[in-house]
Design a protein around this motif. Structure first.
Motif, PDB file in Angstrom:
ATOM      1  N   ASP A 152       0.835  -1.229   0.098  1.00  0.00           N
ATOM      2  CA  ASP A 152      -0.055   0.150  -0.009  1.00  0.00           C
ATOM      3  C   ASP A 152       0.922   1.155   0.111  1.00  0.00           C
ATOM      4  OD1 ASP A 152      -2.280  -1.364  -0.062  1.00  0.00           O
ATOM      5  OD2 ASP A 152      -2.679  -1.380   2.156  1.00  0.00           O
ATOM      6  N   ALA A 153       2.102   1.424   0.808  1.00  0.00           N
ATOM      7  CA  ALA A 153       2.762   2.459   0.706  1.00  0.00           C
ATOM      8  C   ALA A 153       3.532   2.705  -0.517  1.00  0.00           C
ATOM      9  CB  ALA A 153       3.950   2.177   1.862  1.00  0.00           C
ATOM     10  N   ALA A 154       3.939   1.568  -1.265  1.00  0.00           N
ATOM     11  CA  ALA A 154       4.330   1.737  -2.408  1.00  0.00           C
ATOM     12  C   ALA A 154       3.514   2.488  -3.526  1.00  0.00           C
ATOM     13  CB  ALA A 154       5.077   0.506  -3.139  1.00  0.00           C
ATOM     14  N   TYR A 155       2.167   1.929  -3.308  1.00  0.00           N
ATOM     15  CA  TYR A 155       1.293   2.389  -4.413  1.00  0.00           C
ATOM     16  C   TYR A 155       0.996   4.020  -3.856  1.00  0.00           C
ATOM     17  CZ  TYR A 155       0.143  -2.088  -6.358  1.00  0.00           C
ATOM     18  OH  TYR A 155       0.111  -3.049  -7.086  1.00  0.00           O
ATOM     19  N   ASP A 156       0.996   4.264  -2.714  1.00  0.00           N
ATOM     20  CA  ASP A 156       0.788   5.699  -2.316  1.00  0.00           C
ATOM     21  C   ASP A 156       1.815   6.503  -2.683  1.00  0.00           C
ATOM     22  OD1 ASP A 156       0.508   8.015  -0.864  1.00  0.00           O
ATOM     23  OD2 ASP A 156      -0.303   6.927   1.029  1.00  0.00           O
ATOM     24  N   VAL A 157       3.224   6.364  -2.561  1.00  0.00           N
ATOM     25  CA  VAL A 157       4.177   7.153  -3.050  1.00  0.00           C
ATOM     26  C   VAL A 157       4.061   7.337  -4.350  1.00  0.00           C
ATOM     27  CG1 VAL A 157       5.706   7.011  -0.905  1.00  0.00           C
ATOM     28  CG2 VAL A 157       6.014   5.370  -2.797  1.00  0.00           C
ATOM     29  N   ALA A 158       4.037   6.166  -5.251  1.00  0.00           N
ATOM     30  CA  ALA A 158       4.061   6.077  -6.646  1.00  0.00           C
ATOM     31  C   ALA A 158       3.065   7.021  -7.253  1.00  0.00           C
ATOM     32  CB  ALA A 158       3.793   4.720  -7.294  1.00  0.00           C
ATOM     33  N   ARG A 159       1.841   7.610  -6.453  1.00  0.00           N
ATOM     34  CA  ARG A 159       0.917   8.516  -7.102  1.00  0.00           C
ATOM     35  C   ARG A 159       1.476   9.947  -7.417  1.00  0.00           C
ATOM     36  NH1 ARG A 159      -2.766  10.275  -3.954  1.00  0.00           N
ATOM     37  NH2 ARG A 159      -2.201   8.970  -2.079  1.00  0.00           N
ATOM     38  N   ARG A 160       2.653  10.405  -6.590  1.00  0.00           N
ATOM     39  CA  ARG A 160       3.240  11.549  -6.633  1.00  0.00           C
ATOM     40  C   ARG A 160       4.632  11.609  -7.034  1.00  0.00           C
ATOM     41  NH1 ARG A 160       0.473  10.782  -2.107  1.00  0.00           N
ATOM     42  NH2 ARG A 160       2.290  10.370  -0.673  1.00  0.00           N
ATOM     43  N   HIS A 161       5.286  10.385  -6.863  1.00  0.00           N
ATOM     44  CA  HIS A 161       6.876  10.217  -7.196  1.00  0.00           C
ATOM     45  C   HIS A 161       7.059   9.240  -8.386  1.00  0.00           C
ATOM     46  CE1 HIS A 161       6.151  11.300  -2.730  1.00  0.00           C
ATOM     47  NE2 HIS A 161       7.024  12.537  -3.287  1.00  0.00           N
ATOM     48  N   SER A 162       8.149   9.181  -9.033  1.00  0.00           N
ATOM     49  CA  SER A 162       8.675   8.182  -9.769  1.00  0.00           C
ATOM     50  C   SER A 162       9.416   7.021  -8.664  1.00  0.00           C
ATOM     51  CB  SER A 162       9.538   8.723 -10.797  1.00  0.00           C
ATOM     52  OG  SER A 162      10.274   7.552 -11.568  1.00  0.00           O
ATOM     53  N   VAL A 163       8.855   5.905  -8.794  1.00  0.00           N
ATOM     54  CA  VAL A 163       9.256   4.716  -7.982  1.00  0.00           C
ATOM     55  C   VAL A 163      10.231   3.811  -8.693  1.00  0.00           C
ATOM     56  CG1 VAL A 163       8.626   3.014  -6.391  1.00  0.00           C
ATOM     57  CG2 VAL A 163       7.660   5.159  -6.378  1.00  0.00           C
ATOM     58  N   LEU A 164      11.576   3.676  -8.220  1.00  0.00           N
ATOM     59  CA  LEU A 164      12.151   2.687  -8.759  1.00  0.00           C
ATOM     60  C   LEU A 164      12.877   1.744  -7.877  1.00  0.00           C
ATOM     61  CD1 LEU A 164      14.279   1.824 -11.216  1.00  0.00           C
ATOM     62  CD2 LEU A 164      16.029   3.411 -10.309  1.00  0.00           C
ATOM     63  N   PHE A 165      12.385   0.296  -8.185  1.00  0.00           N
ATOM     64  CA  PHE A 165      13.194  -0.649  -7.103  1.00  0.00           C
ATOM     65  C   PHE A 165      14.397  -0.836  -7.344  1.00  0.00           C
ATOM     66  CE2 PHE A 165       8.536  -1.621  -6.185  1.00  0.00           C
ATOM     67  CZ  PHE A 165       8.659  -1.493  -4.821  1.00  0.00           C
ATOM     68  N   ALA A 166      15.476  -0.727  -6.635  1.00  0.00           N
ATOM     69  CA  ALA A 166      16.683  -0.789  -7.185  1.00  0.00           C
ATOM     70  C   ALA A 166      17.333  -1.908  -6.121  1.00  0.00           C
ATOM     71  CB  ALA A 166      17.524   0.335  -6.871  1.00  0.00           C
ATOM     72  N   THR A 167      17.927  -2.999  -6.466  1.00  0.00           N
ATOM     73  CA  THR A 167      18.552  -3.988  -5.968  1.00  0.00           C
ATOM     74  C   THR A 167      20.035  -4.347  -6.196  1.00  0.00           C
ATOM     75  OG1 THR A 167      18.445  -6.449  -5.145  1.00  0.00           O
ATOM     76  CG2 THR A 167      17.729  -5.883  -7.647  1.00  0.00           C
ATOM     77  N   SER A 168      20.839  -4.636  -5.149  1.00  0.00           N
ATOM     78  CA  SER A 168      22.118  -4.986  -5.457  1.00  0.00           C
ATOM     79  C   SER A 168      22.517  -6.451  -5.094  1.00  0.00           C
ATOM     80  CB  SER A 168      23.217  -4.091  -4.404  1.00  0.00           C
ATOM     81  OG  SER A 168      22.747  -3.986  -3.192  1.00  0.00           O
ATOM     82  N   ARG A 169      21.307  -7.103  -4.977  1.00  0.00           N
ATOM     83  CA  ARG A 169      21.683  -8.339  -5.076  1.00  0.00           C
ATOM     84  C   ARG A 169      22.278  -9.180  -5.946  1.00  0.00           C
ATOM     85  NH1 ARG A 169      15.402 -10.310  -6.259  1.00  0.00           N
ATOM     86  NH2 ARG A 169      15.082  -9.754  -4.074  1.00  0.00           N
ATOM     87  N   GLU A 170      22.849 -10.410  -5.691  1.00  0.00           N
ATOM     88  CA  GLU A 170      23.465 -11.200  -6.653  1.00  0.00           C
ATOM     89  C   GLU A 170      22.710 -11.219  -8.061  1.00  0.00           C
ATOM     90  OE1 GLU A 170      26.164 -13.502  -6.391  1.00  0.00           O
ATOM     91  OE2 GLU A 170      26.596 -12.828  -4.473  1.00  0.00           O
ATOM     92  N   PRO A 171      23.214 -11.210  -9.161  1.00  0.00           N
ATOM     93  CA  PRO A 171      22.569 -10.955 -10.552  1.00  0.00           C
ATOM     94  C   PRO A 171      21.300 -11.769 -10.431  1.00  0.00           C
ATOM     95  CG  PRO A 171      25.148 -11.235 -10.892  1.00  0.00           C
ATOM     96  CD  PRO A 171      24.823 -11.484  -9.462  1.00  0.00           C
ATOM     97  N   ASP A 172      20.330 -11.053 -10.765  1.00  0.00           N
ATOM     98  CA  ASP A 172      19.069 -11.764 -10.668  1.00  0.00           C
ATOM     99  C   ASP A 172      18.411 -11.219 -11.783  1.00  0.00           C
ATOM    100  OD1 ASP A 172      16.281 -12.149 -10.116  1.00  0.00           O
ATOM    101  OD2 ASP A 172      16.033 -10.192  -8.954  1.00  0.00           O
ATOM    102  N   GLU A 173      18.377 -12.262 -13.006  1.00  0.00           N
ATOM    103  CA  GLU A 173      17.597 -11.985 -14.261  1.00  0.00           C
ATOM    104  C   GLU A 173      16.168 -11.943 -14.240  1.00  0.00           C
ATOM    105  OE1 GLU A 173      19.662 -10.666 -16.498  1.00  0.00           O
ATOM    106  OE2 GLU A 173      21.607 -10.906 -15.344  1.00  0.00           O
TER     107      GLU A 173
END
Length: 225
Positions: A81-102
């Motif tokens: 719900d929080a992700a949808y909330d902030v995405a209404r006003r902002h550009s949201v980018l999920f950014a991960t530094s995990r092991e290569p995840d294709e």
């Protein structure tokens, strides 16, 4: 088009519960004694109740990835719900530094209804096209603020996001060293970064994702409603 603030959100142990998924995988691999392990006090999981050193952790982590570790993670309560909330006003980018995840990261986001655009391997882009990287990613996200995006990148300071939601103490220190704003998902291993964020004025720590939209508004200079 008016530029929108860019919020970068980490996945593992920030948006989703990596620790519990790891316990599940360890149990499947036949390792007893981890079901009741405490919140790790070191980011490497080389700490009381977990592993004696990082050399023990990394091979087990890689085996767990093969067992679908990333797909077993569950979003923290209130995170969707929080992700949808902030995405209404902002550009949201999920950014991960995990092991290569294709594929697992994108499949996981789609499974939870977060229809992110295809995975960008920004590490490869930065290394291959350094002359375009610095402006292409940040500016394209801010200009085209529709939807939610997903990428893999080791050094999140290159994103120069307006706000980064993160748990990794090393990443948090690098972001704050650069003067970038952060929201810290509190864990036993990042308490010094929680304190640093709040004392420096660069951010806040949070335990509950329902706090995130209001905290983001405060950090980005918006009127909390």
């Amino acid at each position: 088009m008016t530029e929108r603030p860019l919020i970068a959100i980490d996945l593992d142990n920030t948006f989703a519960d990596y620790t519990t998924a790891s316990k599940d995988c360890l149990t499947q691999m036949g390792y007893d004694g981890y079901a009741d392990a405490p919140d790790p006090s070191d980011y490497s999981f080389a700490c009381s109740g977990w592993f004696k050193d990082e050399n023990m952790f990394l091979p087990l982590h890689r085996r767990a990835v093969g067992l679908g570790l990333y797909l077993r993670e569950r979003p923290y309560a209130g995170a969707l719900d929080a992700a949808y909330d902030v995405a209404r006003r902002h550009s949201v980018l999920f950014a991960t530094s995990r092991e290569p995840d294709e594929t697992d990261g994108l499949r996981w986001l789609h499974a939870y209804g977060l229809d992110a655009t295809p995975n960008w391997n920004l590490d490869l882009w930065r290394d291959t096209y350094p002359e375009t990287f610095e402006w292409t990613i940040r500016d394209s996200c801010r200009r085209d603020g529709s939807g939610i995006r997903f990428c893999h990148i080791w050094d999140k300071t290159f994103l120069d996001a307006d706000l980064t939601v993160e748990d990794n103490p090393h990443t948090l220190n690098r972001l704050m060293d650069k003067g970038l704003r952060v929201l810290v998902k509190r864990h036993a291993y990042n308490l010094p970064q929680c304190e640093r964020a709040e004392q420096s004025g660069l951010g806040f720590a949070f335990d509950d994702w329902t706090q995130v939209p209001t905290l983001a508004k405060r950090l980005l200079g918006e009127n909390a409603k």
